[in-house]
Every structure is written in C-alpha cells, then in structure tokens.
Design an enzyme around this catalytic site. Structure first.
Site, PDB file in Angstrom:
ATOM      1  N   PHE A  11       0.835  -1.205   0.000  1.00 52.77           N
ATOM      2  CA  PHE A  11       0.000   0.000   0.000  1.00 52.77           C
ATOM      3  C   PHE A  11       0.880   1.269   0.000  1.00 52.77           C
ATOM      4  O   PHE A  11       0.896   2.035  -0.978  1.00 52.77           O
ATOM      5  CB  PHE A  11      -0.936  -0.062   1.219  1.00 52.77           C
ATOM      6  N   ASP A  31      10.013  -6.877  -3.532  1.00 60.76           N
ATOM      7  CA  ASP A  31       8.817  -7.345  -2.827  1.00 60.76           C
ATOM      8  C   ASP A  31       8.684  -8.849  -3.046  1.00 60.76           C
ATOM      9  O   ASP A  31       9.047  -9.360  -4.113  1.00 60.76           O
ATOM     10  CB  ASP A  31       7.553  -6.622  -3.348  1.00 60.76           C
ATOM     11  N   ASP A  56      12.506 -12.149  -1.173  1.00 63.41           N
ATOM     12  CA  ASP A  56      12.194 -12.066   0.260  1.00 63.41           C
ATOM     13  C   ASP A  56      13.375 -11.390   0.952  1.00 63.41           C
ATOM     14  O   ASP A  56      14.472 -11.957   1.013  1.00 63.41           O
ATOM     15  CB  ASP A  56      11.970 -13.479   0.810  1.00 63.41           C
ATOM     16  N   LEU A  61      20.315  -9.714  -0.213  1.00 63.76           N
ATOM     17  CA  LEU A  61      20.069  -9.283  -1.595  1.00 63.76           C
ATOM     18  C   LEU A  61      21.322  -8.573  -2.092  1.00 63.76           C
ATOM     19  O   LEU A  61      21.881  -7.727  -1.382  1.00 63.76           O
ATOM     20  CB  LEU A  61      18.876  -8.309  -1.615  1.00 63.76           C
ATOM     21  N   LYS A 105      25.024   0.207   3.585  1.00 68.25           N
ATOM     22  CA  LYS A 105      26.440   0.398   3.978  1.00 68.25           C
ATOM     23  C   LYS A 105      27.367   0.088   2.801  1.00 68.25           C
ATOM     24  O   LYS A 105      28.259   0.867   2.470  1.00 68.25           O
ATOM     25  CB  LYS A 105      26.748  -0.517   5.167  1.00 68.25           C
ATOM     26  N   TYR A 145       5.191  -8.031  15.844  1.00 70.92           N
ATOM     27  CA  TYR A 145       5.277  -6.815  15.019  1.00 70.92           C
ATOM     28  C   TYR A 145       5.976  -5.696  15.800  1.00 70.92           C
ATOM     29  O   TYR A 145       6.967  -5.122  15.329  1.00 70.92           O
ATOM     30  CB  TYR A 145       3.876  -6.388  14.619  1.00 70.92           C
TER      31      TYR A 145
HETATM   32  P1  NAD Z   1       1.442  -3.624   3.017  1.00 72.44           P
HETATM   33  O1  NAD Z   1       1.186  -4.984   3.560  1.00 72.44           O
HETATM   34  O2  NAD Z   1       0.464  -3.075   2.050  1.00 72.44           O
HETATM   35  O3  NAD Z   1       2.880  -3.556   2.354  1.00 72.44           O
HETATM   36  C1  NAD Z   1       3.980  -4.288   2.837  1.00 72.44           C
HETATM   37  C2  NAD Z   1       4.707  -4.854   1.635  1.00 72.44           C
HETATM   38  O4  NAD Z   1       5.877  -5.579   2.086  1.00 72.44           O
HETATM   39  C3  NAD Z   1       3.865  -5.853   0.847  1.00 72.44           C
HETATM   40  O5  NAD Z   1       3.936  -5.545  -0.537  1.00 72.44           O
HETATM   41  C4  NAD Z   1       4.509  -7.209   1.134  1.00 72.44           C
HETATM   42  O6  NAD Z   1       4.342  -8.122   0.084  1.00 72.44           O
HETATM   43  C5  NAD Z   1       5.949  -6.796   1.353  1.00 72.44           C
HETATM   44  N1  NAD Z   1       6.728  -7.740   2.181  1.00 72.44           N
HETATM   45  C6  NAD Z   1       6.410  -8.216   3.406  1.00 72.44           C
HETATM   46  N2  NAD Z   1       7.399  -9.026   3.845  1.00 72.44           N
HETATM   47  C7  NAD Z   1       8.357  -9.030   2.877  1.00 72.44           C
HETATM   48  C8  NAD Z   1       9.617  -9.659   2.756  1.00 72.44           C
HETATM   49  N3  NAD Z   1      10.100 -10.464   3.719  1.00 72.44           N
HETATM   50  N4  NAD Z   1      10.342  -9.449   1.641  1.00 72.44           N
HETATM   51  C9  NAD Z   1       9.878  -8.631   0.652  1.00 72.44           C
HETATM   52  N5  NAD Z   1       8.683  -8.016   0.724  1.00 72.44           N
HETATM   53  C10 NAD Z   1       7.927  -8.218   1.833  1.00 72.44           C
HETATM   54  O7  NAD Z   1       1.600  -2.649   4.275  1.00 72.44           O
HETATM   55  P2  NAD Z   1       1.723  -1.058   4.328  1.00 72.44           P
HETATM   56  O8  NAD Z   1       0.579  -0.556   5.099  1.00 72.44           O
HETATM   57  O9  NAD Z   1       2.015  -0.508   2.993  1.00 72.44           O
HETATM   58  O10 NAD Z   1       3.008  -0.900   5.244  1.00 72.44           O
HETATM   59  C11 NAD Z   1       4.264  -0.527   4.703  1.00 72.44           C
HETATM   60  C12 NAD Z   1       5.225  -0.244   5.846  1.00 72.44           C
HETATM   61  O11 NAD Z   1       4.738   0.850   6.643  1.00 72.44           O
HETATM   62  C13 NAD Z   1       5.411  -1.422   6.781  1.00 72.44           C
HETATM   63  O12 NAD Z   1       6.763  -1.504   7.175  1.00 72.44           O
HETATM   64  C14 NAD Z   1       4.547  -1.062   7.973  1.00 72.44           C
HETATM   65  O13 NAD Z   1       5.023  -1.646   9.163  1.00 72.44           O
HETATM   66  C15 NAD Z   1       4.653   0.445   7.996  1.00 72.44           C
HETATM   67  N6  NAD Z   1       3.495   1.060   8.639  1.00 72.44           N
HETATM   68  C16 NAD Z   1       2.285   1.129   7.997  1.00 72.44           C
HETATM   69  C17 NAD Z   1       1.208   1.709   8.654  1.00 72.44           C
HETATM   70  C18 NAD Z   1      -0.145   1.851   8.001  1.00 72.44           C
HETATM   71  O14 NAD Z   1      -1.067   2.398   8.622  1.00 72.44           O
HETATM   72  N7  NAD Z   1      -0.347   1.426   6.776  1.00 72.44           N
HETATM   73  C19 NAD Z   1       1.350   2.201   9.964  1.00 72.44           C
HETATM   74  C20 NAD Z   1       2.590   2.077  10.577  1.00 72.44           C
HETATM   75  C21 NAD Z   1       3.666   1.529   9.901  1.00 72.44           C
END
Ligand code: NAD
Ligand code: UDP
Length: 315
Positions: A11, A31, A56, A61, A105, A145
C-alpha cells in the site's frame, strides 16, 4: 537518485514508488508479494525508471546498481496478517532490516526505516511524542510486530553508531487511502467494504478506543520531505485528529449512505486503547502537517473500493 524500496508493491510502498518515478528518480522495488500485489504498481512496470525484484528481504540481496537510498517498507503490517504469520513478521523486521542496512552500507547509501506507532504499544502518555519509550508487551500476540520494529530501530541506530550510516526512522501512524488491501483486516478498509456490501460493520470491543488517521498523500509528502533533511532521530508521521472507532463507523455509514448495522465483537488482546501522534517535531523540522481531513480522505478511499467492487476485484 537511485532508490531501492522494499515492500514497494504494498500500500504505502507503491504510492512511494509512483512519487519517485514521477519526479524522475530510478526505483528498484523489492517485494515478495506476501501481502502486496503487482496490480498496485502495474502502471510502472513498463517504465525505464522502474525495476521490480521478486525477493524475500529476510534473505540477503545483492545488486549491481549504485544506490542513493534504501527505504525499508517491507513488513507484514496489519494485525490480521501478523497474528497469522508471527515468525515471518519478525524475520522481515529484524533480518530484513539487517539486510537492508547491509546494502546501504555497501553502497554508501542512506537508509530509511518505516517504523510504526506500535513501538509505543498501549501508550501510557497521550499524545505520543518521540521520546516516549512505549508500553509494549514483550510476549503478547502483537509483540511479533511491535518488537520487530523496536529491534529494527535498534539495528538502525547500531549502524549509525558503528558505521556512521546516514539513517532516518519514521514512526508511521494509521494511514489509509486507495490501494489498501480490501482483506487485510484494517479498520478503514473493513468498514468501507462492509458498508458498501451492506454487511454489518464489525466493532471490536465497545468502539471507544481511538486511532488517528492519516491520508496516504499526506504521508508520502512527509516521507519525501524527511529524506531531504539531515535528522537521524525517530520522527512521528501521522494525522493528530483522533477519532473513536465507533465514530469512524458512523462517518463511513454516512459517507457511503449505507444501511448497514453495527456488530460488536470481542476486543483483540493488547489492542491499544488510544493512539495519537505528537507531530510537533515534523512541524518544526519540515514545516509538514496533514492537509487532508478525514471525510475528504475517506470519500476518495470509498470511491476506490466502490470501483474495485464494481469490477469484481473484491469477493
Ligand atoms: P502492506 O502490507 O500493504 O505492504 C507491505 C509490503 O511488504 C507488501 O507488498 C509485502 O508483500 C511486502 N513484504 C512483506 N514481507 C516481505 C519480505 N520479507 N520481503 C519482501 N517483501 C515483503 O503494508 P503497508 O501498510 O504498505 O506498510 C508498509 C510499511 O509501513 C510497513 O513496514 C509497515 O510496518 C509500515 N506502517 C504502515 C502503517 C499503516 O497504517 N499502513 C502504519 C505504521 C507503519
Ligand atoms: N477494529 C474494529 N473493527 C474492525 C477492524 C479493526 O473495531 O473490523 C479496531 C481495532 O480493534 C483497533 C482499531 O480498529 O482498535 C484499528 O485497527 P487496525 O487493525 O486498523 O490497526 P491498529 O491500529 O490496531 O494496528
């Protein structure tokens, strides 16, 4: 700039990828699609400024390109999914952050961590300022988390201290908008989809708990500003307008003109009772504050989900 974004098909990540490509940066989006989707980035797939890497990030990477920034957004981020997948959640927070710091780094790039208001847990102060150290259950269901992000912040500052890496830590508060997943259990998407389908809106507990909701465009604008300044300590990013969950439900019923009813379900364990960012630091340092009010942001989000439902993309 050359920017590597993990979680770029999610997102927030996909909105960021689009912003960077639009301003002529080069983006490498990493991703593994565990919760993200190619659909979110489909308009970027043909761009010469965009590379998609299916990987992943819990595993190392290696890339040939020079990099200016590594932005680590990959995480299993919604309560529904991290309660189902606690080990993968810890791995993307801890091992994934370590791998991203290693890339930054190696490349002499700067590093930005997408942290979260969850580092404050069920907060003992209100609103939450960056100096507050939080009230997190170490062993509770949300700890996979919360502690992964707290550990990720600790790793980030270890790289700053030991390797003098340029770092930014953004503590993101509840963000919503188009491209949220319909089925990841977050309150805004749940209520909108339920209201549009005429299903009951599921209120956990009595709905008196609060959250503060930031529209995605405000958030991405803030992140773009944060990478322009030289400030390494954590920064809250969110909208300080705070709402009870039950009031959010009523607003969504009004905006969707839905006749759905409210259904009360048990409150999940360790669900924070209050959440609201103190955004004094970003206001002073960046001149940033949210511009999109809740009803305007919800109206755009409702239109997005209405169109997805109409096209049959949501069951
Ligand atoms: P999301 O689930 O839509 O996006 C997370 C993305 O990370 C996904 O595309 C998923 O496929 C990818 N992903 C997960 N594990 C992975 C891995 N091991 N390797 C590669 N890709 C991986 O969530 P989001 O809401 O877009 O959140 C994005 C970031 O923002 C996250 O780190 C989340 O903790 C942080 N965040 C979001 C919110 C919110 O309200 N949306 C609030 C606080 C923090
Ligand atoms: N919530 C709710 N009904 C739902 C989904 C969530 O009442 O269908 C509540 C949840 O218990 C929490 C708040 O809404 O108090 C925000 O939940 P979300 O999962 O969006 O994010 P959180 O801030 O808890 O990470």
């Amino acid at each position: 700039m050359n920017i590597l974004i993990t979680g770029g098909a999610g997102f927030i990540g996909s909105h960021l990828c689009k912003r960077f490509v639009q301003r002529n940066d080069y983006v490498i989006c990493v991703d593994n699609f565990i919760t993200g989707s190619k659909e979110n980035i489909k308009e970027l797939l043909g761009s010469p400024r965009f590379i998609l890497v299916d990987h992943d990030i819990s595993t190392p990477l290696y890339r040939e390109e020079d990099l200016d920034w590594v932005l680590h957004f990959a995480s299993i981020a919604s309560p529904k999914h991290y309660l189902e997948l606690p080990i993968k959640t810890l791995k993307s927070g801890l091992l994934g952050t370590h791998n991203c710091l290693g890339i930054a780094k190696e490349k002499g790039a700067k590093f930005l961590l997408a942290s979260t208001s969850e580092v404050y847990g069920d907060p003992g102060i209100h609103p939450q300022c960056e100096e507050y150290n939080g009230n997190v259950s170490i062993t509770g269901p949300r700890s996979c988390y919360d502690e992964s992000k707290r550990g990720a912040e600790a790793l980030t500052y270890a790289y700053l201290r030991q390797h003098n890496l340029g770092v930014r830590v953004v503590r993101i508060f509840n963000t919503y908008g188009p491209l949220m997943q319909a089925d990841d259990g977050r309150v805004v998407s749940n209520f909108i989809v339920q209201a549009l389908k005429g299903h009951d809106l599921t209120i956990y507990g009595d709905g008196e708990q609060t959250r503060s909701f930031c529209y995605i465009d405000d958030l991405t604008r803030g992140i773009l500003k944060i990478i322009q300044i030289d400030y390494a300590l954590p920064l809250n990013l969110g909208n300080p307008c705070e709402f009870k969950i039950i009031d959010l439900a009523q607003i969504i019923l009004k905006l969707t003109k839905s006749k759905s009813k409210l259904k009360f379900l048990p409150l999940p364990e360790d669900d924070p009772k209050k959440r609201c960012p103190d955004i004094g630091k970003v206001k002073t340092l960046l001149g940033w504050q949210p511009e999109v009010g809740l009803e305007d942001g919800l109206a755009k989000t409702i239109e997005y989900f209405r169109a997805r439902l109409k096209k049959g993309y949501i069951d």
